[in-house]
Design an enzyme around this catalytic site. Structure first.
Site, short mmCIF file in Angstrom:
data_model
loop_
_atom_site.label_atom_id
_atom_site.label_comp_id
_atom_site.label_asym_id
_atom_site.label_seq_id
_atom_site.Cartn_x
_atom_site.Cartn_y
_atom_site.Cartn_z
N MET A 20 -5.61 -7.22 9.18
CA MET A 20 -5.04 -6.38 10.23
C MET A 20 -5.94 -5.18 10.50
O MET A 20 -6.94 -4.98 9.83
CB MET A 20 -3.63 -5.95 9.83
CG MET A 20 -2.65 -7.11 9.91
SD MET A 20 -1.00 -6.62 9.42
CE MET A 20 -1.18 -6.52 7.66
N GLY A 30 -8.13 -7.34 5.00
CA GLY A 30 -8.96 -7.42 6.21
C GLY A 30 -8.33 -8.13 7.38
O GLY A 30 -8.98 -8.32 8.41
N LYS A 32 0.84 -1.20 0.00
CA LYS A 32 0.00 0.00 0.00
C LYS A 32 0.87 1.26 0.00
O LYS A 32 0.69 2.15 -0.82
CB LYS A 32 -0.91 -0.02 1.23
CG LYS A 32 -2.02 1.00 1.20
CD LYS A 32 -2.67 1.04 2.56
CE LYS A 32 -4.12 0.87 2.66
NZ LYS A 32 -5.10 0.39 1.92
N TYR A 36 14.66 -33.29 -17.04
CA TYR A 36 13.19 -33.29 -17.00
C TYR A 36 12.68 -33.39 -15.56
O TYR A 36 13.41 -33.76 -14.65
CB TYR A 36 12.61 -34.44 -17.83
CG TYR A 36 12.85 -35.82 -17.26
CD1 TYR A 36 11.98 -36.37 -16.31
CD2 TYR A 36 13.94 -36.59 -17.66
CE1 TYR A 36 12.21 -37.63 -15.78
CE2 TYR A 36 14.18 -37.85 -17.14
CZ TYR A 36 13.30 -38.36 -16.19
OH TYR A 36 13.52 -39.59 -15.64
N ARG A 82 -3.05 -1.52 -6.55
CA ARG A 82 -2.20 -2.70 -6.44
C ARG A 82 -2.58 -3.65 -7.57
O ARG A 82 -3.66 -3.51 -8.15
CB ARG A 82 -2.39 -3.40 -5.09
CG ARG A 82 -3.81 -3.86 -4.90
CD ARG A 82 -4.01 -4.47 -3.52
NE ARG A 82 -5.43 -4.73 -3.33
CZ ARG A 82 -5.99 -4.98 -2.17
NH1 ARG A 82 -5.27 -4.99 -1.08
NH2 ARG A 82 -7.27 -5.22 -2.09
N CYS A 94 11.41 -37.65 -10.01
CA CYS A 94 10.07 -38.24 -10.07
C CYS A 94 9.40 -38.27 -8.70
O CYS A 94 8.31 -38.78 -8.55
CB CYS A 94 10.11 -39.63 -10.68
SG CYS A 94 11.05 -40.80 -9.70
N SER A 138 17.10 -40.99 -11.78
CA SER A 138 15.86 -40.27 -11.52
C SER A 138 15.80 -40.06 -10.01
O SER A 138 15.86 -41.02 -9.25
CB SER A 138 14.67 -41.08 -12.00
OG SER A 138 13.49 -40.38 -11.70
N HIS A 196 -15.90 -9.52 0.87
CA HIS A 196 -14.85 -10.39 1.42
C HIS A 196 -14.93 -11.78 0.83
O HIS A 196 -13.95 -12.34 0.35
CB HIS A 196 -14.99 -10.42 2.94
CG HIS A 196 -13.98 -11.29 3.61
ND1 HIS A 196 -14.24 -12.60 3.91
CD2 HIS A 196 -12.71 -11.05 3.96
CE1 HIS A 196 -13.16 -13.13 4.46
NE2 HIS A 196 -12.21 -12.21 4.51
N ARG A 217 -3.55 2.84 8.69
CA ARG A 217 -3.82 1.52 8.10
C ARG A 217 -2.56 0.70 8.00
O ARG A 217 -1.47 1.23 7.82
CB ARG A 217 -4.35 1.66 6.67
CG ARG A 217 -5.65 2.37 6.53
CD ARG A 217 -5.92 2.55 5.03
NE ARG A 217 -6.76 3.70 4.79
CZ ARG A 217 -8.06 3.62 4.57
NH1 ARG A 217 -8.68 2.47 4.56
NH2 ARG A 217 -8.76 4.71 4.37
C1 PEP Z 1 10.44 -41.41 -4.41
O1 PEP Z 1 10.89 -42.03 -3.48
O2 PEP Z 1 10.59 -40.19 -4.57
C2 PEP Z 1 9.65 -42.09 -5.46
C3 PEP Z 1 9.24 -41.43 -6.53
O3 PEP Z 1 9.30 -43.37 -5.22
P1 PEP Z 1 8.08 -43.82 -4.26
O4 PEP Z 1 7.34 -42.58 -3.90
O5 PEP Z 1 7.28 -44.75 -5.07
O6 PEP Z 1 8.83 -44.44 -3.14
#
Ligand code: PEP
Ligand code: MG
Length: 886
Positions: free
Chosen positions: A107, A105, A26, A864, A352, A844, A777, A468, A96
């Site tokens: 504070m 709202g 603000k 990836y 804002r 993963c 991975s 709100h 304010r």
């Molecule tokens: C992990 O451990 O991050 C994974 C992807 O395998 P899981 O979650 O199946 O153990």
């Protein structure tokens, strides 16, 4: 000397827009607007550093603060030509809060500060309106007592109600100056009784009281909850803005309003807002009076009979519309503004970046690129990746029958069904118990945040598009219908009465936040199409990002969903999930409970064709995209039968007595299964299991090549490796099976064998593991668990306390612990690539779909990220943003 106080006004300012950390949103924007020459009432901002110092020093201020405040007050006095505490022509101020991130709202605020028994007379004289002056004074006493002196507001409401009753009055507007004088006397009496001292008359004392209350409100329960829900660190602190009061309630040439420079629900480039004649700021958001539209078009769209500002005050409206264009050109973003008109003169009180639905964010970003205001990469940066989730919300099936029982404003899009609840606490309780609920309130207030969060949808009977409920629901991505005025919500009896029907708590309602409809019963929903603006933004994101986005999926359905969301392959196919299918679980159990290799192979032979069919189907859907298949990982006992009947079923299938199976199951019990006989350890002790899986993968590859002419390059992934030798043995097994299948099928195949990095030892020894592994991975679920020595299944029980105590900022299973677990990832990347420069790297664990973790992956040089199907669009956008930032 530290500068604690930053002045603004009269076309100048000490601060500017990019000083939000110091001045709060603000304050920074008031300074910016002032420098732009827009009509901003003069004032000053006490910086967030004062807030931090205040809490660091046991709620004491820096010694030189008072002097700087005095100077800043004097500067306001000079600009407006009025003096603070002057009995003839008193300067009044508002106080304010204003944190770095908007916390609507949460504070405290005090208005009309500087009034006392003497200055009120001065105000009456200069305004020529005694009634207005005493009304302002009583509002001030009420607000100040509540916020600063902690005298509960219900005392004041009661006095007012009694006064009205005794005098046969109904509306506040019917009270005369003398009425207010009488009320004020009683207000002061109650302050004396409850607070133990008279209401403070000294304006300076009032000012410091209010400033301390605002700083104090940074730590109140509401603000603390809000910060937690929105990941705002307590260390940021709030700034305090003190500003000359302007009055929107001094007569019919006065008004107050809020507006968005574009439609915040759809993103359409139309001025969009509400105002009230003769009212003070809070009246608009409070939803007590029905606000009127700014524009004639807006009024017509909402079929309102109340005149638009464009008609009532055409000149001021024109000025406001000019301000709208100036602000958009300057900020190059949609703005949310507050303004007041005092005696026909426009004042800007706030600007804002406006909160918007995701659909609106996309529309605005795409439009602004077309308008030449921003570049494509800026557009990509404008949309919050996690918010894309909103677009994935279901909408009502248009073919389904709807029993519409009421209508309100389409305050936040998406459809939701659930049981009626009337309080935030109840909403939270039922949601915890796994119920879907619609939170039904007359109106919502900041105290209801937790319930709004827990509910599937929000319905209010009062309040406009900027109420709100509407603002908060849009921010949270909850569907919301606001201001459904026909509904009579009765908290006491737990009922909603509408069109002659009585609904009770627990009854099912459906709301459609895109149309404003309220319906009885549950109505089927459909998934949204993702095209148009979404497609365009994703196209820009895909062109920018350098990391690929894959998905974690093992069912054909998930694979198809992920592909429709743009997944570029599978990063993790957890084969164990396939083992639970009804048609194979008995064979799987038979395999697990066998105590000889021979018996195990017999059971595995039954599973092989099913597993092969799974892979054929997945390969077909993924149409040549990379597919990483992980061999069996979890502790085997997870597959054990539950109860006698299931045990008997397995005994019958295997042709062995049930007692034998019991004995075997007992032998398999482990103290710490997560650290036990799982992952590649299974492949080492029972190579025939991995052999069967490898065979299924390669036979499927061969079949898809022959039948579909499709080349699949499977990536076989070995879980939970900690030592090179483990991988060496299992890679040799996979290679042998591949050779056998190629010979038998008469086809050539290429494939990769790699490993997950989910143990600290694997990360540290990545250099030699990479001699065997063609890809890594990062299984950051297990890597987080094993690095912290923290059970991923149970940590939820106490991580909450860790967050509250500030030991951790976020649950490390949700957002990667970049310092600790992250360092292991960095080590593994560096050591692995040193051994094998073309080592393919991905993630993963759940973190693959978390925007902050995705930024880390980009910095660390991963190829990836892989995440669950519904997070693929989020990951695509986050990866693009990460590429832009790095
Ligand atoms: C992990 O451990 O991050 C994974 C992807 O395998 P899981 O979650 O199946 O153990
Ligand atoms: Mg794992």
């Amino acid at each position: 000397m530290t500068k604690w106080v930053y002045s603004f006004g009269s076309g100048k300012a000490d601060g500017k827009a990019d000083m939000k950390e110091l001045l709060g949103g603000k304050g920074a924007n008031l300074a910016e607007m002032s420098s732009l020459g827009l009509p901003v009432p003069p004032g000053f901002t006490i910086s967030t550093e004062v807030c931090t110092a205040y809490y660091d020093n046991d709620r004491n201020y820096p010694a030189d603060l008072a002097g700087q405040v005095d100077e800043a007050v004097a500067q306001i006095e000079e600009i407006v030509g009025m003096r603070f505490g002057d009995t003839a022509n008193p300067l009044l101020v508002s106080v304010r809060s204003g944190a770095r991130a908007s916390m609507p709202g949460m504070m405290d605020t005090v208005l009309n500060l500087g009034l006392n028994d003497e200055t009120v007379a001065g105000l009456a004289k200069v305004s020529g309106d005694e009634r207005f002056a005493f009304d302002s004074y009583r509002r001030f006493i009420q607000m100040y007592s509540d916020v600063v002196l902690e005298v509960d507001h219900h005392f004041f409401e009661e006095i007012l109600e009694l006064h009205k009753e005794d005098n046969g009055l109904i509306l506040d507007t019917e009270l005369s100056a003398d009425d207010w004088k009488g009320v004020i006397e009683q207000y002061k009496k109650i302050v004396q009784e409850e607070y133990g001292q008279p209401f403070p008359q000294d304006p300076r004392e009032q000012l410091w009281g209010a400033v301390s209350a605002v700083f104090g409100s940074w730590m109140n329960a509401r603000a603390t909850t809000y910060r937690k829900l929105n990941n705002i660190p307590a260390a940021w602190g709030t700034a305090v803005n003190v500003q000359a009061m302007v009055f929107g309630n001094m007569g019919d040439d006065c008004a107050t309003g809020v507006a968005f420079t574009r439609n915040p629900s759809t993103g359409e480039n139309l001025f969009y807002g509400e105002y009230l004649i003769n009212a003070q700021g809070e009246d608009v958001v409070a939803g007590i009076r029905t606000p009127q539209n700014l524009t004639i078009q807006g009024k017509e769209e909402q079929s309102s009979d109340l005149p638009a500002m464009e008609e009532v005050m055409p000149e001021v409206f024109k000025q406001l519309d000019d301000v709208r264009h100036i602000l958009e050109q300057h900020y190059r973003d949609m703005q949310d503004i507050e303004f007041t008109v005092q005696s026909g003169k426009l004042f800007m009180l706030q600007t804002r970046a406006g909160k918007r639905t995701t659909a609106a964010a996309l529309q605005i970003a795409v439009d602004m690129v077309a308008e030449g205001l921003i570049s494509e990469s800026e557009a990509v940066m404008r949309v919050e990746p996690a918010a894309l989730d909103q677009l994935l919300h279901p909408t009502l099936d248009p073919k389904a029958e709807r029993n519409v029982i009421g209508r309100g404003l389409p305050a936040s899009p998406g459809a939701a069904s659930g049981q009626i609840v009337f309080s935030a606490d109840e909403a939270e309780k039922m949601a915890h118990a796994g119920k879907s609920v619609i939170l039904c309130r007359i109106e919502t207030s900041p105290e209801d945040i937790h319930g709004m969060h827990a509910a599937k949808g929000i319905l209010t009977s009062r309040g406009g598009m900027t109420s709100h409920a509407a603002v908060v629901a849009r921010g949270m991505g909850r569907p919301c219908v606001s201001g459904a005025g026909e509904l009579r919500i009765d908290y006491k009896n737990g009922t909603i009465i509408v069109r002659g029907q009585v609904l009770k708590a627990g009854d099912i309602l459906t709301i459609d936040g895109s149309t404003g409809e309220v319906m009885i019963g549950e109505i089927p929903t459909i998934q949204p199409e993702m095209s148009g603006n979404f497609g365009k933004l994703m196209e820009w994101a895909d062109a920018i990002r350098t990391m690929k986005v894959r998905t974690n999926a093992e069912t054909p359905n998930d694979c198809r969903t992920a592909r429709s969301f743009g997944a570029e392959g599978i990063g993790l196919c957890r084969t164990e999930h396939m083992f639970f299918d009804a048609d194979r679980i008995v064979a799987v159990r038979e395999m697990i409970l066998s105590d000889s290799e021979e018996d195990r192979r017999k059971a595995l032979a039954k599973i092989l064709p099913m597993q092969r069919d799974d892979f054929v189907e997945i390969f077909k859907i993924m149409a040549g995209l990379p597919v990483t298949i992980r061999l069996l990982d979890p502790p085997l006992h997870e597959f054990l039968p539950h109860g006698e009947a299931e045990m008997q079923e397995v005994a019958d299938a295997a042709g062995v007595p049930i007692e034998k199976l019991h004995a075997r199951a007992a032998k398999m019990s482990e103290s710490n299964p997560m650290l036990g006989h799982r992952g590649c350890r299974l492949g080492i002790s029972y190579p025939e299991i991995y052999e069967m899986q490898a065979r299924a993968i390669f036979e499927a590859t061969a079949r898809v090549a022959k039948e579909e002419g499709q080349t699949v390059r499977p990536e076989v992934m070995i879980p939970l490796v900690g030592m090179k030798k483990e991988l060496e043995i299992l890679k040799a097994l996979v290679d042998r099976v591949a050779k056998e299948v190629m010979a038998a099928e008469g086809v050539e195949m290429t494939y990769l064998v790699g490993t997950m990095i989910e143990l600290p030892r694997a990360a540290l020894r990545a250099g030699d593991i990479a001699e065997e592994a063609e890809f890594f991975s990062f299984g950051t679920n297990d890597l987080t668990q094993t690095t912290f020595g923290l059970s991923r299944d149970d940590a939820g029980n106490f991580l909450g306390a860790y967050e509250q105590r500030g030991i951790i900022e976020q649950d490390p299973f949700i957002s990667l612990d970049q310092e600790g677990v992250g360092e292991l990832v960095e080590i593994a990347v560096e050591r692995g690539r040193k051994t094998r420069s073309d080592l393919k790297l991905g993630i993963c664990g759940e973190h693959g779909g978390d925007p902050a973790s995705i930024h880390f992956c980009q910095r660390t040089g991963l190829d990836y990220v892989s995440c669950s199907p519904f997070r693929v669009p989020i990951a695509r956008l986050a990866a693009a943003q990460a590429a832009i930032k790095n």
